[in-house]
Motif scaffolding. Sequence first.
Motif, mmCIF file in Angstrom:
data_model
loop_
_atom_site.group_PDB
_atom_site.id
_atom_site.type_symbol
_atom_site.label_atom_id
_atom_site.label_comp_id
_atom_site.label_asym_id
_atom_site.label_seq_id
_atom_site.Cartn_x
_atom_site.Cartn_y
_atom_site.Cartn_z
ATOM 1 N N VAL A 68 -7.100 7.503 5.148
ATOM 2 C CA VAL A 68 -7.174 6.243 4.422
ATOM 3 C C VAL A 68 -8.621 5.936 4.051
ATOM 4 N N SER A 86 -4.176 -0.539 7.335
ATOM 5 C CA SER A 86 -4.008 0.762 7.982
ATOM 6 C C SER A 86 -3.549 0.586 9.424
ATOM 7 N N ASP A 93 -3.167 5.164 0.336
ATOM 8 C CA ASP A 93 -3.784 3.875 0.640
ATOM 9 C C ASP A 93 -2.794 2.756 0.366
ATOM 10 N N TYR A 139 -9.667 0.046 2.665
ATOM 11 C CA TYR A 139 -8.330 -0.514 2.852
ATOM 12 C C TYR A 139 -7.912 -0.498 4.318
#
Length: 329
Positions: free
Chosen positions: A39, A47, A8, A43
């Motif tokens: 992920v 990404s 992440d 978050y």
Amino acid sequence: MKLLVRADASVEIGMGHRVRCQALIHAFQALGWQCQFVVDCRYKVFSAPEDCFIGGQPGKASKVEFLSLAKQADLVILDHYDYSADDITQLYQHQKNLLVLDDMNDRGEFPAKWLLNPLQQEYSKLVEFSLTGSRYAILRPAFQHHQDNHKVPEQLLITLGGTDPLALTLPILNTLLASNFPRKNIQVLLGANAKDADQVITCCQDNSIAFAQGLTDVTPLMEQARMAISAAGGTLFELACMGVPTIFAQVADNQTRSLEQHVPLGWCRSLRFDNVAEDIRLQRVELLAAELKRLWLDIEWQQNARKIARSLVDGNGAKRVAETINSYF
């Protein structure tokens, strides 16, 4: 062959995990692997659209959700400090072909097929293959192909990581300006998600200081750097590879071990900022600026520091790791 990477990125986590895993993905893709990030959906802003997202199912934790995905892969790479030794053990039970990236060696014993740490560390016998030391430092492809142009650099590169979590760039800039450090020699590099970026850019524009933000290839700026002020995450190994004498500002606890190993080698200095109050941070910025001005004039130290740094990291770590693991399959 299918590879899943569990990592992440965020302002709090930083960008280093994702950056080095992207370098690993590039190396594995060159060997024909199909690769994908997994992920946590919290978050998502940090990404890419092609990532696989977990943690969005009501009542199902992201770690549990990932276990079923891990079973379906041929290889899993884990680069995540939120995974404890017990979490890693559970993941290993679902996927034996597990590569764990580590920096601190502070989670106790856990099993893994491969363990990667760019520092010299000892791990338990539960780890089958340990890939440790600076030859396994994971850098982006641009560093693999870098060649020294032998020019005498004159810039001070200021780069506090992808997010600059403690917002140190602006006070460092202001302190250098107040000390009459030549602004024509300053180059600021901001991450795409750096804190207070607008204020830093305004300061640079008002004082005719060169700046760049969100670069995918930072090697040209490092080539021009006589010295650097930098955060001590993955950039430490990049600066070593490029032979840039550096004063590191430690902005996270996980940077402790790397500084403990590299500062005594003589190519860098460090001050810690993450474990003190904000008023103390400002005092340490003053100390950092004073140390920089002293070392800026010490040409002999800079020459020795460059030689030491370049001897540590060759830029081929990602390729070396991918080829080692690929040969197993």
